[in-house]
Design a protein around this motif. Structure first.
Motif, mmCIF file in Angstrom:
data_model
loop_
_atom_site.group_PDB
_atom_site.id
_atom_site.type_symbol
_atom_site.label_atom_id
_atom_site.label_comp_id
_atom_site.label_asym_id
_atom_site.label_seq_id
_atom_site.Cartn_x
_atom_site.Cartn_y
_atom_site.Cartn_z
ATOM 1 N N UNK A 260 0.962 -1.024 -0.065
ATOM 2 C CA UNK A 260 0.119 -0.114 -0.104
ATOM 3 C C UNK A 260 0.836 1.193 -0.073
ATOM 4 N N UNK A 261 1.823 1.202 0.729
ATOM 5 C CA UNK A 261 2.610 2.390 0.946
ATOM 6 C C UNK A 261 3.606 2.640 -0.365
ATOM 7 N N UNK A 262 3.869 1.475 -1.098
ATOM 8 C CA UNK A 262 4.512 1.548 -2.388
ATOM 9 C C UNK A 262 3.581 2.315 -3.458
ATOM 10 N N UNK A 263 2.371 1.879 -3.469
ATOM 11 C CA UNK A 263 1.274 2.497 -4.411
ATOM 12 C C UNK A 263 1.036 4.064 -3.999
ATOM 13 N N UNK A 264 1.120 4.269 -2.580
ATOM 14 C CA UNK A 264 0.658 5.754 -2.289
ATOM 15 C C UNK A 264 1.811 6.638 -2.782
ATOM 16 N N UNK A 265 3.159 6.169 -2.434
ATOM 17 C CA UNK A 265 4.281 6.849 -2.948
ATOM 18 C C UNK A 265 4.316 7.174 -4.349
ATOM 19 N N UNK A 266 3.999 6.168 -5.124
ATOM 20 C CA UNK A 266 4.010 6.262 -6.660
ATOM 21 C C UNK A 266 2.903 7.169 -7.086
ATOM 22 N N UNK A 267 1.861 6.934 -6.531
ATOM 23 C CA UNK A 267 0.809 7.782 -6.792
ATOM 24 C C UNK A 267 1.252 9.531 -6.591
ATOM 25 N N UNK A 268 1.570 9.701 -5.336
ATOM 26 C CA UNK A 268 2.046 10.803 -5.038
ATOM 27 C C UNK A 268 2.930 11.608 -6.123
ATOM 28 N N UNK A 269 3.911 10.833 -6.579
ATOM 29 C CA UNK A 269 4.758 11.226 -7.673
ATOM 30 C C UNK A 269 4.014 11.489 -8.875
ATOM 31 N N UNK A 270 3.027 10.703 -9.057
ATOM 32 C CA UNK A 270 2.136 10.859 -10.339
ATOM 33 C C UNK A 270 1.463 12.337 -10.290
ATOM 34 N N UNK A 271 0.807 12.360 -9.149
ATOM 35 C CA UNK A 271 0.038 13.770 -8.994
ATOM 36 C C UNK A 271 1.020 14.806 -8.979
ATOM 37 N N UNK A 272 1.994 14.818 -8.573
ATOM 38 C CA UNK A 272 3.070 15.796 -8.608
ATOM 39 C C UNK A 272 3.251 16.184 -9.961
ATOM 40 N N UNK A 273 3.359 15.092 -11.135
ATOM 41 C CA UNK A 273 3.598 15.615 -12.334
ATOM 42 C C UNK A 273 2.409 16.206 -12.860
ATOM 43 N N UNK A 274 1.186 15.790 -12.303
ATOM 44 C CA UNK A 274 -0.114 16.471 -12.876
ATOM 45 C C UNK A 274 0.065 17.837 -12.552
ATOM 46 N N UNK A 275 0.176 17.957 -11.285
ATOM 47 C CA UNK A 275 0.598 19.429 -10.609
ATOM 48 C C UNK A 275 1.372 20.379 -11.603
ATOM 49 N N UNK A 276 2.578 19.767 -11.883
ATOM 50 C CA UNK A 276 3.658 20.614 -12.865
ATOM 51 C C UNK A 276 2.957 20.770 -14.167
ATOM 52 N N UNK A 277 2.191 19.855 -14.661
ATOM 53 C CA UNK A 277 1.461 20.208 -15.884
ATOM 54 C C UNK A 277 0.605 21.323 -15.922
ATOM 55 N N UNK A 278 -0.262 21.381 -14.815
ATOM 56 C CA UNK A 278 -0.978 22.454 -14.631
ATOM 57 C C UNK A 278 -0.373 23.915 -14.615
ATOM 58 N N UNK A 279 0.780 23.614 -13.774
ATOM 59 C CA UNK A 279 1.373 25.002 -13.718
ATOM 60 C C UNK A 279 2.027 25.276 -15.245
ATOM 61 N N UNK A 280 2.462 24.571 -16.060
ATOM 62 C CA UNK A 280 2.860 24.800 -17.246
ATOM 63 C C UNK A 280 1.676 25.111 -18.094
ATOM 64 N N UNK A 281 0.582 24.677 -17.895
ATOM 65 C CA UNK A 281 -0.707 25.240 -18.626
ATOM 66 C C UNK A 281 -1.260 26.574 -18.427
#
Length: 290
Positions: free
Chosen positions: A77-98
């Motif tokens: 569960x922790x590995x999934x949560x950690x990976x999901x946080x990394x992906x959401x951070x990527x989405x965040x950076x894409x929104x900032x770029x937009x």
């Protein structure tokens, strides 16, 4: 007075030999088995205590094995949560770029779509032994065994819990698409429908809210991992202490038993000789009638 009907010396010698033989048998059993208390008749109190403690120790070892299973669930569960946080951070950076007006929001959305698909994949794959804490479904709490406790005449297994509905990434994943849960609103992000940077700011707020909740969920998993690690160490020490305590009660002191065995073997030889001498004394009476 010498009697031909009863030889008191031989009788005494025989009783002594029987006593020595019994002690010798007990000592030989201790040497061969390594136990001074191997059955209830040897020492009722010690046998009873050791039997109960050995039973508890087996249960404790089983609880330790269950801890390993629980640790694996938490780690998954922790590995999934950690990976999901990394992906959401990527989405965040894409929104900032937009937020830059010259960017192609349709192209950025294509990247976000793939990231959203990855989030669903992460949650769906976070399953261990058929249990998935990242997709809540009908689950209420996740539990892991963390100990075995004896109190007076009662025994119990203790558990630690994880609030799945609060920290699950999704409520469900259907056809590879996650819905509900922490990331439900993140999955609805679509830059092709927005009209201004204010709309993007709202999306960023949505992402930040999700990240904050995910961080808390990751912290809860981390705390559970620490709890399991501490309990695993404690269970190992407790098991060793129980084994040592039982050993003191029922294990034979091999040095002492070896010395006792040698002494009893010598006593046995002497007792046999004494019995032989006592038996021969009655034969001497025959000489009186020659």
């Amino acid at each position: 007075m010498t009697s031909i009907n009863f030889n008191s010396s031989a009788s005494a010698a025989l009783q002594t030999l029987n006593t020595i033989n019994k002690s010798l048998e007990q000592t030989q059993n201790s040497v061969s088995s390594g136990y001074k208390v191997s059955k209830a008749s040897d020492n009722v109190a010690y046998w009873s205590i050791s039997t109960t403690m050995n039973s508890d120790n087996k249960a404790l070892n089983a609880a330790s094995d269950a801890l390993g299973v629980g640790a694996a669930k938490v780690d998954t569960a922790y590995a999934a949560m950690e990976s999901a946080i990394d992906v959401v951070n990527e989405i965040k950076s894409k929104l900032v770029t937009a937020t830059e007006t010259s960017t192609d929001k349709d192209q950025i959305q294509l990247e976000i779509d793939k990231l959203q698909e990855q989030l669903s994949s992460i949650a769906q794959g976070a399953s261990f032994s058929g249990e998935n804490w990242m997709v809540s479904g009908d689950q209420t709490v996740g539990t892991v065994v963390d100990g075995f406790v004896r109190a007076d005449d009662a025994v119990s297994v203790t558990t630690a819990t994880y609030d799945i509905p609060t920290y699950a990434l999704f409520d469900s994943v259907d056809a590879g698409v996650g819905t509900g849960g922490i990331l439900g609103d993140v999955m609805d992000i679509d830059l092709t429908t927005i009209a201004s940077n204010d709309d993007i700011a709202e999306l960023l707020t949505t992402v930040e809210t999700a990240l904050a909740t995910m961080t808390i969920g990751g912290g809860a998993l981390g705390a559970l991992t620490t709890r399991i690690d501490l309990q695993t160490d404690y269970a190992s020490k407790l098991s060793g202490a129980i084994e040592e305590g039982v050993s003191r009660l029922v294990d034979a002191d091999m040095e002492e038993e070896s010395a006792k065995l040698s002494a009893l073997q010598t006593q046995q030889q002497l007792a046999i000789q004494s019995l032989s001498i006592a038996n021969s004394s009655s034969q001497n009476i025959m000489r009186l009638f020659q």
